[in-house]
Scaffold this motif. Structure first.
Motif, PDB file in Angstrom:
ATOM      1  N   ARG A 136      11.581   5.659   4.608  1.00  0.00           N
ATOM      2  CA  ARG A 136      10.543   6.475   5.244  1.00  0.00           C
ATOM      3  C   ARG A 136       9.733   7.245   4.187  1.00  0.00           C
ATOM      4  NH1 ARG A 136      12.079  11.193   9.462  1.00  0.00           N
ATOM      5  NH2 ARG A 136      10.327  10.961  10.904  1.00  0.00           N
ATOM      6  N   ALA A 137      10.428   7.817   3.222  1.00  0.00           N
ATOM      7  CA  ALA A 137       9.750   8.597   2.173  1.00  0.00           C
ATOM      8  C   ALA A 137       8.829   7.709   1.340  1.00  0.00           C
ATOM      9  CB  ALA A 137      10.782   9.280   1.283  1.00  0.00           C
ATOM     10  N   LEU A 138       9.304   6.519   0.998  1.00  0.00           N
ATOM     11  CA  LEU A 138       8.480   5.623   0.176  1.00  0.00           C
ATOM     12  C   LEU A 138       7.281   5.099   0.967  1.00  0.00           C
ATOM     13  CD1 LEU A 138       7.974   4.247  -2.488  1.00  0.00           C
ATOM     14  CD2 LEU A 138       9.496   2.401  -1.794  1.00  0.00           C
ATOM     15  N   LEU A 139       7.505   4.767   2.241  1.00  0.00           N
ATOM     16  CA  LEU A 139       6.383   4.299   3.070  1.00  0.00           C
ATOM     17  C   LEU A 139       5.317   5.386   3.198  1.00  0.00           C
ATOM     18  CD1 LEU A 139       8.237   2.397   5.955  1.00  0.00           C
ATOM     19  CD2 LEU A 139       6.831   1.404   4.132  1.00  0.00           C
ATOM     20  N   ALA A 140       5.753   6.633   3.372  1.00  0.00           N
ATOM     21  CA  ALA A 140       4.801   7.743   3.495  1.00  0.00           C
ATOM     22  C   ALA A 140       3.961   7.852   2.220  1.00  0.00           C
ATOM     23  CB  ALA A 140       5.550   9.043   3.766  1.00  0.00           C
ATOM     24  N   GLU A 141       4.624   7.653   1.075  1.00  0.00           N
ATOM     25  CA  GLU A 141       3.917   7.728  -0.202  1.00  0.00           C
ATOM     26  C   GLU A 141       2.913   6.576  -0.330  1.00  0.00           C
ATOM     27  OE1 GLU A 141       6.723   8.186  -3.473  1.00  0.00           O
ATOM     28  OE2 GLU A 141       5.273   7.165  -4.764  1.00  0.00           O
ATOM     29  N   LEU A 142       3.367   5.357  -0.022  1.00  0.00           N
ATOM     30  CA  LEU A 142       2.491   4.192  -0.161  1.00  0.00           C
ATOM     31  C   LEU A 142       1.291   4.273   0.780  1.00  0.00           C
ATOM     32  CD1 LEU A 142       5.164   1.322  -0.360  1.00  0.00           C
ATOM     33  CD2 LEU A 142       3.715   2.148  -2.232  1.00  0.00           C
ATOM     34  N   LEU A 143       1.535   4.792   1.988  1.00  0.00           N
ATOM     35  CA  LEU A 143       0.493   4.822   3.011  1.00  0.00           C
ATOM     36  C   LEU A 143      -0.315   6.115   2.975  1.00  0.00           C
ATOM     37  CD1 LEU A 143       2.687   3.312   5.855  1.00  0.00           C
ATOM     38  CD2 LEU A 143       0.629   2.246   4.896  1.00  0.00           C
ATOM     39  N   GLU A 144       0.148   7.069   2.145  1.00  0.00           N
ATOM     40  CA  GLU A 144      -0.520   8.377   2.028  1.00  0.00           C
ATOM     41  C   GLU A 144      -0.608   9.072   3.382  1.00  0.00           C
ATOM     42  OE1 GLU A 144      -4.082   8.212  -0.392  1.00  0.00           O
ATOM     43  OE2 GLU A 144      -3.252   6.601  -1.609  1.00  0.00           O
TER      44      GLU A 144
END
Ligand code: MG
Length: 168
Positions: free
Chosen positions: A122-130
């Motif tokens: 979830r944390a990485l997806l949030a970063e990738l998707l801004e």
């Protein structure tokens, strides 16, 4: 007045013993390496979760799908980090004047359990998707020991996104 668009993405990858025991690549889901003796057989890094989310975004935008944009016969995509595909879809989303407001995905994998990895995904997806992590939800299910997924021979992912934009 706001414009709302919804997109759905699906992906499946065959799982085999990880090299050198078999043809499987290390198992990655949502950009996170998941310890497993089985991994995807794929042209890119085989991240089925990133592929499904990418296709959901592209679908909502009415854009070509991931296979059209990043063909699996193109050597440039061999072993490629699937985060590149997702970043491209996120860029297209912004350029279309749309904003991701909800992402919900279901990963169907017999083993290992996805739960311990959900916060990192979830944390990485949030970063990738801004986006903020609270608009992202990842669910894990097994294949109930039946069919290719339940027998550990495949991983399957469904993803749905909602985009909001302003109409002219
Ligand atoms: Mg794929």
């Amino acid at each position: 007045m706001s414009l709302i668009r919804v997109g759905h993405g699906y992906d499946l990858h065959r799982l085999e013993p990880v090299a050198p025991a078999g043809a499987g690549r290390p198992l990655r889901l949502g950009g996170i390496l998941i310890p497993s003796d089985r991994g995807p057989v794929s042209h890119s890094d085989g991240d089925a979760l990133l592929h499904a989310i990418t296709d959901a975004l592209l679908g909502a935008l009415g854009a070509p799908d991931i296979g059209e944009l990043f063909p699996d016969v193109d050597p440039a995509n061999a072993g490629r980090d699937s985060a590149d595909f997702l970043r491209d879809a996120a860029r297209r989303t912004r350029e279309a004047g749309m904003r991701l407001t909800s992402l919900d995905a279901t990963v169907i994998l017999q083993r290992p359990k996805l739960a311990p990895h959900k916060p990192a995904i979830r944390a990485l997806l949030a970063e990738l998707l801004e986006v903020e992590p609270d608009i992202i939800n990842i669910k894990g299910k097994t294949g109930e020991q039946i069919g290719p997924v339940g027998e550990g021979r495949a991983v399957e992912v469904h993803a749905i996104v909602a985009l909001v934009g302003d109409t002219e």
